[in-house]
Design a protein around this motif. Structure first.
Motif, mmCIF file in Angstrom:
data_model
loop_
_atom_site.group_PDB
_atom_site.id
_atom_site.type_symbol
_atom_site.label_atom_id
_atom_site.label_comp_id
_atom_site.label_asym_id
_atom_site.label_seq_id
_atom_site.Cartn_x
_atom_site.Cartn_y
_atom_site.Cartn_z
ATOM 1 N N ARG A 181 8.967 -41.428 -0.420
ATOM 2 C CA ARG A 181 8.632 -41.629 0.997
ATOM 3 C C ARG A 181 8.165 -40.328 1.631
ATOM 4 N N ALA A 182 8.807 -39.227 1.297
ATOM 5 C CA ALA A 182 8.422 -37.928 1.847
ATOM 6 C C ALA A 182 7.021 -37.537 1.384
ATOM 7 N N GLU A 183 6.691 -37.829 0.125
ATOM 8 C CA GLU A 183 5.356 -37.502 -0.387
ATOM 9 C C GLU A 183 4.283 -38.312 0.333
ATOM 10 N N VAL A 184 4.535 -39.589 0.548
ATOM 11 C CA VAL A 184 3.569 -40.441 1.248
ATOM 12 C C VAL A 184 3.388 -39.963 2.686
ATOM 13 N N LEU A 185 4.498 -39.613 3.349
ATOM 14 C CA LEU A 185 4.418 -39.139 4.725
ATOM 15 C C LEU A 185 3.617 -37.844 4.825
ATOM 16 N N GLU A 186 3.896 -36.887 3.946
ATOM 17 C CA GLU A 186 3.179 -35.612 3.990
ATOM 18 C C GLU A 186 1.689 -35.812 3.733
ATOM 19 N N LEU A 187 1.352 -36.701 2.828
ATOM 20 C CA LEU A 187 -0.056 -36.972 2.549
ATOM 21 C C LEU A 187 -0.751 -37.557 3.775
ATOM 22 N N CYS A 188 -0.099 -38.510 4.432
ATOM 23 C CA CYS A 188 -0.711 -39.153 5.602
ATOM 24 C C CYS A 188 -0.831 -38.176 6.767
ATOM 25 N N LEU A 189 0.135 -37.286 6.932
ATOM 26 C CA LEU A 189 0.043 -36.277 7.978
ATOM 27 C C LEU A 189 -1.142 -35.349 7.732
#
Length: 320
Positions: free
Chosen positions: A295-303
């Motif tokens: 989840r953290a990886e997906v969030l950082e990518l989208c940011l």
């Protein structure tokens, strides 16, 4: 299980190891009388004397000898099961497949950057994207989907969400479209052009059409397709106009995505509300370390891909 007291396992282990009521009491920080009563309970539970007097010492019965071989491992396992879970893990050695449900637009524009980002730290991880025909939460509940990415349209009360970015709708047409001048296209002209609409639900009303109805207008929809990527391809190879999320035009990882596909974006003639694109999962995975990392990886990518709210300052043609 009403007759089972797992505390008796620890007491039995101490008695069989120490072969002494006094020694077992000292080991468990109990009184000798309390340990003696516990031995009585153990004898009643097992139907065996367990410890017998032999002069000044106690000896094990044959059944107690058998138990003494199995009990230490069983006691350790029971204690480990009932202790707080160890949520530490090594991402570099993680070997796991995650099933994600997302729209084709997310996969096309962010699938490759997400895989590249993940493989930098976790080369043993595999991502399996599955089709997203609806917004049903049952696959998340059943565990057939680990993480969903999109708008939240479920009434399931237990589902967890995390905002990834905010999006909005824009128009798109092929480069060199005859009805798209340097000053854009009027609202009246836009509604009379041929349109390809996107809907997963038959006869569903989109936010754009709802806004048009409020002004007494209606698009001339000639085709309906289930995905924005299909709508973009049809607009590319025809004079049809399409409505897509602004995020489908491109991002820093896929710059000029629309232009590279022979498309140009423009602002819509009606105001439609922005909408949230979120990560969606079931609470049983809240504390799972691998899932939290994903989840953290997906969030950082989208940011990184969509760091700000799109606005009229973007290089889109405006509507007269």
């Amino acid at each position: 299980m009403s007759r089972v007291d797992l505390n008796l396992l620890t007491a039995l282990d101490a008695l069989l190891t120490e072969r002494s009521i006094t020694g077992a009491a000292r080991r468990l920080n109990l009184s000798v009388s309390a340990m003696s009563r516990t031995l009585t309970r153990l004898r009643a539970a097992t139907g065996d004397r367990l410890l017998l007097q032999a002069g000044r010492t106690l000896v094990l019965t044959p059944y107690a000898e058998q138990l003494s071989q199995r009990l230490p491992g069983l006691t350790r396992e029971a204690q480990a099961l009932l202790n707080p879970a160890d949520h530490t893990f090594e991402v570099a050695t993680l070997e796991q497949s995650f099933t994600l449900r997302a729209g084709e637009g997310f996969i096309d524009l962010l699938g490759a950057p997400l895989m590249k980002r993940i493989h930098r730290t976790a080369p043993g991880v595999r991502l399996c994207f599955t089709p997203k025909p609806d917004w049903d939460a049952q696959p998340l509940r059943e565990g057939t989907v680990d993480l969903e990415i999109g708008t939240v349209r479920t009434t399931a009360p237990e589902i967890r969400t995390r905002l990834l970015f905010r999006d909005r709708y824009v128009g798109v047409c092929r480069l060199g479209h005859p009805n798209m001048s340097g000053t854009g296209i009027s609202a009246e002209h836009w509604t009379t052009c041929g349109h390809v609409a996107t809907s997963r639900i038959k006869d569903g009303v989109s936010p754009v059409d709802a806004a048009l109805e409020g002004q007494g207008l209606r698009r001339k929809v000639l085709m309906v397709v289930p995905s924005y990527t299909s709508a973009m391809q049809l607009a590319r190879h025809s004079d049809l106009l399409a409505v897509i999320p602004h995020s489908c035009l491109g991002n820093p990882f896929t710059p000029d995505h629309a232009a590279a596909n022979g498309l140009q974006g423009f602002e819509l003639p009606v105001l439609t509300p922005a909408f949230d694109v979120s990560a969606i999962w079931h609470p049983r995975l809240d504390r799972d370390p691998a899932h939290r990392w994903l989840r953290a990886e997906v969030l950082e990518l989208c940011l990184a891909a969509y760091p700000r709210e799109p606005n009229a300052a973007d290089s889109l043609q405006s509507i007269r």
